[in-house]
Scaffold this motif. Sequence first.
Motif, short mmCIF file in Angstrom:
data_model
loop_
_atom_site.label_atom_id
_atom_site.label_comp_id
_atom_site.label_asym_id
_atom_site.label_seq_id
_atom_site.Cartn_x
_atom_site.Cartn_y
_atom_site.Cartn_z
N TYR A 170 4.15 -3.88 8.24
CA TYR A 170 3.44 -2.65 7.92
C TYR A 170 2.96 -2.02 9.22
O TYR A 170 1.77 -1.96 9.52
N ASN A 171 3.92 -1.58 10.00
CA ASN A 171 3.65 -0.89 11.26
C ASN A 171 4.86 -0.03 11.60
O ASN A 171 5.86 -0.05 10.86
N ILE A 224 1.88 -0.16 0.33
CA ILE A 224 1.01 -1.30 0.05
C ILE A 224 1.31 -1.89 -1.33
O ILE A 224 1.46 -3.11 -1.45
N GLY A 277 2.20 2.43 8.36
CA GLY A 277 1.02 1.84 8.96
C GLY A 277 -0.11 2.84 9.07
O GLY A 277 -1.21 2.49 9.47
N MET A 310 0.25 4.45 2.76
CA MET A 310 -0.54 3.49 1.98
C MET A 310 -0.19 3.52 0.50
O MET A 310 -0.01 2.48 -0.13
N GLY A 326 -0.02 -5.98 9.97
CA GLY A 326 -0.68 -4.68 9.96
C GLY A 326 -1.33 -4.46 11.32
O GLY A 326 -2.50 -4.09 11.40
N PRO A 365 -6.83 4.20 1.51
CA PRO A 365 -6.95 2.79 1.11
C PRO A 365 -7.62 2.57 -0.24
O PRO A 365 -7.86 1.42 -0.61
N SER A 396 -5.44 -0.86 7.67
CA SER A 396 -4.36 -1.50 6.92
C SER A 396 -4.77 -2.86 6.41
O SER A 396 -4.57 -3.21 5.24
#
Length: 482
Positions: A411-412, A433, A424, A429, A182, A93, A44
């Motif tokens: 972000y978890n 994100i 997360g 993603m 993250g 990612p 992350s």
Amino acid sequence: MTQSIHPDQQALDTLRLIGPAPDNWVPPRDGIDHNVVIVGGGQSGAAFAFALRRAGIGQVSVIDAAADEAHAGVWLNRARMNKLRTPKTLVGPEAGLPGLSFQAWYEARFGADSYAEIDRIPRTRWAEYLAWYRHFLDIPIRYGTRVTLIEPAGEHFRLHLEIREGGTLRNVVETARKIVLGNGVAGNGAPFVPAVLKSLPPSHLAHTADAIDFAALRGKSVAVIGGAASAFDAAATALEAGAANVHLFARRERIAAVPVTRARAYPGAYDNYFHRPDAIRWAQARRFRRSGSTPPIDAVERVTRFANFHLHPGVSWTDARIRNDRVETNVAGEPFAFDFVIAGTGYAVDPALRPELAHFAAHIRLWRDHYVAAAGENDDALGAHPYLGAALEYLEKSEGDAPYVKHIHVYNPGAFVSFGLPVGDVPSMKRDIPAVIQRISRDLFLADLPAHEARINGDIAADFDESLYAHSVWQHDKADVA
């Protein structure tokens, strides 16, 4: 003579074709060390760092408490599955850039046929890919750096950091305008250990979140508490390490086998999950809790192939004590004694459990503060989750008491009730994100709007002067007459 092709050629071409990252457009501020601090240097943290770079946001720092890269993240440490639990086709990612994807990386090394043969991504291959991603994109991670306290300071935060360098430990304070958490599955709470196990010493008890010496369990009798994937993964790892026997105890009469989150995995439902009414989001969270988290088929098969694996569904531990250096218990009226117990019992979500949030945890709006469940639909565990905004940011419990909390993005899995599962992990993603990056960009831009107005309205040098076209200007009195 055949010319060899660089395994990263597609990735190199991708970066060439999208062009260089924009320059940092955020005006510097006196007394500010970082525009954004990302807590957690795993998949992350690296993905956020790259996305912020592409958004032209500089002064970004990624910190991780692990001593070094080898000990960071879960994939080579606390994760014990053979394969990722998510489909291999999910966007990860790579930020929409195929050349940076796992598939491109894998096929460049092992071939397209090999990729076609795998059903899910092998855990160790995923770890290799993430290491390549960090190094190829030159994403710096500050290892050995733990945030111990986040202190509000007007329009920014003072981060109290514990930094370990070799054998030296020092405490420093750095400032940041934005924070992204993250920091993994326990990032908004803590590992959950049932009360019945809390009296057991570390010599006889571990949570699946802990680093466990499975080699030391060879020849030992092991109990695993829990019925989700992490419990099955721990049981399998103990068996593969040579445990004499492993007993897995699950509260449910049957192991959860219905993946209820799959019904909302299509883009319309998942991408717009946040915009559902609170009652629907609450009902979805309760449905998941009632149905249970499903272990993958291969996780179950991994343990059932052992004759010395024993499953106990529909039972709960009510007592546990140490006697003769073993853990003794009675389960459903039957006595047992074990050398070691592993709690695969998940995580409690509650910002008040995080010491670094101590200054303002009481000001964070939770679901129980915002939503009143209908009779019979209350759930204390879900009510302790933070009620997040559209960019996964904390919201203040009472308007005006803590306006700064909106500058911390979660972000978890603390985002579970607000955004669904998983947050997360890889599936979130693509959706989350960009939402966080856009909000950070917006907030930083508007916070310095006068400076940007001055820049936008400033003098701009002309690209050329009149001499470039003077000889072509029409002059009627000099025109040729036919």
